[in-house]
Design a protein around this motif. Sequence first.
Motif, PDB file in Angstrom:
ATOM      1  N   UNK A  38       1.871   4.797  -6.771  1.00 43.99           N
ATOM      2  CA  UNK A  38       2.036   6.169  -6.275  1.00 43.99           C
ATOM      3  C   UNK A  38       2.236   6.129  -4.759  1.00 43.99           C
ATOM      4  N   UNK A  39       3.247   6.839  -4.290  1.00 38.89           N
ATOM      5  CA  UNK A  39       3.508   6.939  -2.856  1.00 38.89           C
ATOM      6  C   UNK A  39       2.426   7.784  -2.197  1.00 38.89           C
ATOM      7  N   UNK A  40       1.852   7.272  -1.082  1.00 33.30           N
ATOM      8  CA  UNK A  40       0.790   8.027  -0.408  1.00 33.30           C
ATOM      9  C   UNK A  40       1.293   9.412  -0.040  1.00 33.30           C
ATOM     10  N   UNK A  41       0.416  10.396  -0.197  1.00 35.76           N
ATOM     11  CA  UNK A  41       0.771  11.780   0.076  1.00 35.76           C
ATOM     12  C   UNK A  41       1.215  12.547  -1.161  1.00 35.76           C
ATOM     13  N   UNK A  42       1.458  11.831  -2.251  1.00 29.22           N
ATOM     14  CA  UNK A  42       1.861  12.475  -3.492  1.00 29.22           C
ATOM     15  C   UNK A  42       0.681  13.248  -4.075  1.00 29.22           C
ATOM     16  N   UNK A  43       0.928  14.450  -4.557  1.00 26.51           N
ATOM     17  CA  UNK A  43      -0.127  15.248  -5.182  1.00 26.51           C
ATOM     18  C   UNK A  43      -0.315  14.761  -6.613  1.00 26.51           C
ATOM     19  N   UNK A  44      -1.560  14.447  -6.965  1.00 27.25           N
ATOM     20  CA  UNK A  44      -1.890  13.960  -8.310  1.00 27.25           C
ATOM     21  C   UNK A  44      -3.061  14.760  -8.861  1.00 27.25           C
ATOM     22  N   UNK A  45      -3.256  14.676 -10.173  1.00 23.26           N
ATOM     23  CA  UNK A  45      -4.399  15.340 -10.793  1.00 23.26           C
ATOM     24  C   UNK A  45      -5.689  14.652 -10.356  1.00 23.26           C
ATOM     25  N   UNK A  46      -6.788  15.364 -10.418  1.00 20.91           N
ATOM     26  CA  UNK A  46      -8.058  14.845  -9.919  1.00 20.91           C
ATOM     27  C   UNK A  46      -9.024  14.379 -11.010  1.00 20.91           C
ATOM     28  N   UNK A  47      -8.650  14.559 -12.289  1.00 20.60           N
ATOM     29  CA  UNK A  47      -9.594  14.163 -13.340  1.00 20.60           C
ATOM     30  C   UNK A  47      -9.764  12.644 -13.371  1.00 20.60           C
ATOM     31  N   UNK A  48     -10.960  12.206 -13.736  1.00 18.72           N
ATOM     32  CA  UNK A  48     -11.293  10.781 -13.801  1.00 18.72           C
ATOM     33  C   UNK A  48     -10.848  10.226 -15.147  1.00 18.72           C
ATOM     34  N   UNK A  49     -10.287   9.020 -15.136  1.00 18.28           N
ATOM     35  CA  UNK A  49      -9.875   8.363 -16.370  1.00 18.28           C
ATOM     36  C   UNK A  49     -10.202   6.876 -16.285  1.00 18.28           C
ATOM     37  N   UNK A  56      -1.894   3.073  -4.556  1.00 18.16           N
ATOM     38  CA  UNK A  56      -1.298   3.897  -3.506  1.00 18.16           C
ATOM     39  C   UNK A  56      -0.545   3.011  -2.528  1.00 18.16           C
ATOM     40  N   UNK A  57       0.728   3.341  -2.296  1.00 15.53           N
ATOM     41  CA  UNK A  57       1.573   2.559  -1.399  1.00 15.53           C
ATOM     42  C   UNK A  57       2.186   3.446  -0.318  1.00 15.53           C
ATOM     43  N   UNK A  58       2.590   2.800   0.783  1.00 12.11           N
ATOM     44  CA  UNK A  58       3.323   3.522   1.834  1.00 12.11           C
ATOM     45  C   UNK A  58       4.820   3.431   1.548  1.00 12.11           C
ATOM     46  N   UNK A  59       5.638   3.907   2.461  1.00 13.72           N
ATOM     47  CA  UNK A  59       7.088   3.928   2.232  1.00 13.72           C
ATOM     48  C   UNK A  59       7.696   2.520   2.186  1.00 13.72           C
ATOM     49  N   UNK A  60       6.946   1.521   2.609  1.00 13.98           N
ATOM     50  CA  UNK A  60       7.403   0.129   2.535  1.00 13.98           C
ATOM     51  C   UNK A  60       6.977  -0.545   1.233  1.00 13.98           C
ATOM     52  N   UNK A  61       6.230   0.185   0.389  1.00 13.69           N
ATOM     53  CA  UNK A  61       5.772  -0.378  -0.873  1.00 13.69           C
ATOM     54  C   UNK A  61       4.518  -1.210  -0.752  1.00 13.69           C
ATOM     55  N   UNK A  62       3.808  -1.088   0.368  1.00 19.61           N
ATOM     56  CA  UNK A  62       2.598  -1.854   0.627  1.00 19.61           C
ATOM     57  C   UNK A  62       1.366  -1.048   0.214  1.00 19.61           C
ATOM     58  N   UNK A  63       0.421  -1.686  -0.456  1.00 22.18           N
ATOM     59  CA  UNK A  63      -0.803  -1.025  -0.910  1.00 22.18           C
ATOM     60  C   UNK A  63      -1.636  -0.605   0.304  1.00 22.18           C
ATOM     61  N   UNK A  64      -1.992   0.691   0.373  1.00 19.53           N
ATOM     62  CA  UNK A  64      -2.702   1.237   1.527  1.00 19.53           C
ATOM     63  C   UNK A  64      -4.124   1.700   1.206  1.00 19.53           C
ATOM     64  N   UNK A  65      -4.495   1.714  -0.072  1.00 17.93           N
ATOM     65  CA  UNK A  65      -5.866   2.030  -0.494  1.00 17.93           C
ATOM     66  C   UNK A  65      -6.281   1.006  -1.529  1.00 17.93           C
ATOM     67  N   UNK A  66      -7.573   0.730  -1.593  1.00 17.17           N
ATOM     68  CA  UNK A  66      -8.079  -0.201  -2.598  1.00 17.17           C
ATOM     69  C   UNK A  66      -7.833   0.389  -3.988  1.00 17.17           C
ATOM     70  N   UNK A  67      -7.084  -0.307  -4.830  1.00 18.15           N
ATOM     71  CA  UNK A  67      -6.895   0.187  -6.195  1.00 18.15           C
ATOM     72  C   UNK A  67      -8.215   0.189  -6.937  1.00 18.15           C
ATOM     73  N   UNK A  68      -8.501   1.299  -7.634  1.00 23.20           N
ATOM     74  CA  UNK A  68      -9.752   1.416  -8.402  1.00 23.20           C
ATOM     75  C   UNK A  68      -9.534   2.289  -9.616  1.00 23.20           C
ATOM     76  N   UNK A  69     -10.364   2.075 -10.616  1.00 25.70           N
ATOM     77  CA  UNK A  69     -10.303   2.919 -11.812  1.00 25.70           C
ATOM     78  C   UNK A  69     -10.587   4.354 -11.427  1.00 25.70           C
ATOM     79  N   UNK A  70      -9.880   5.255 -12.031  1.00 20.34           N
ATOM     80  CA  UNK A  70     -10.112   6.668 -11.776  1.00 20.34           C
ATOM     81  C   UNK A  70      -8.948   7.461 -12.198  1.00 20.34           C
TER      82      UNK A  70
END
Length: 70
Positions: A38-49, A56-70
């Motif tokens: 998901x591109x950072x800044x994209x609006x997504x649903x908030x429910x936990x799964x 989450x990636x920036x416009x260069x395709x680089x991961x900018x947040x720690x990926x985690x379940x949710x």
Amino acid sequence: MASECKGKSSWPELLGAKGEEAAATVERENPYVSAVVVLEGTIVTQEFSCTRVRVWVNTYGTVVEVPRIG
């Protein structure tokens, strides 16, 4: 809630990696989840799964947040 989910729940080592490669790693290390890039800044649903990991990636395709379940 993540403690109720099966398998590995976060991937701090993927911070700074390429998004598609990170998503593949997440799915390889935890077969119970689907990783979505998901591109950072994209609006997504908030429910936990327990079956979703957002990479989450920036416009260069680089991961900018720690990926985690949710």
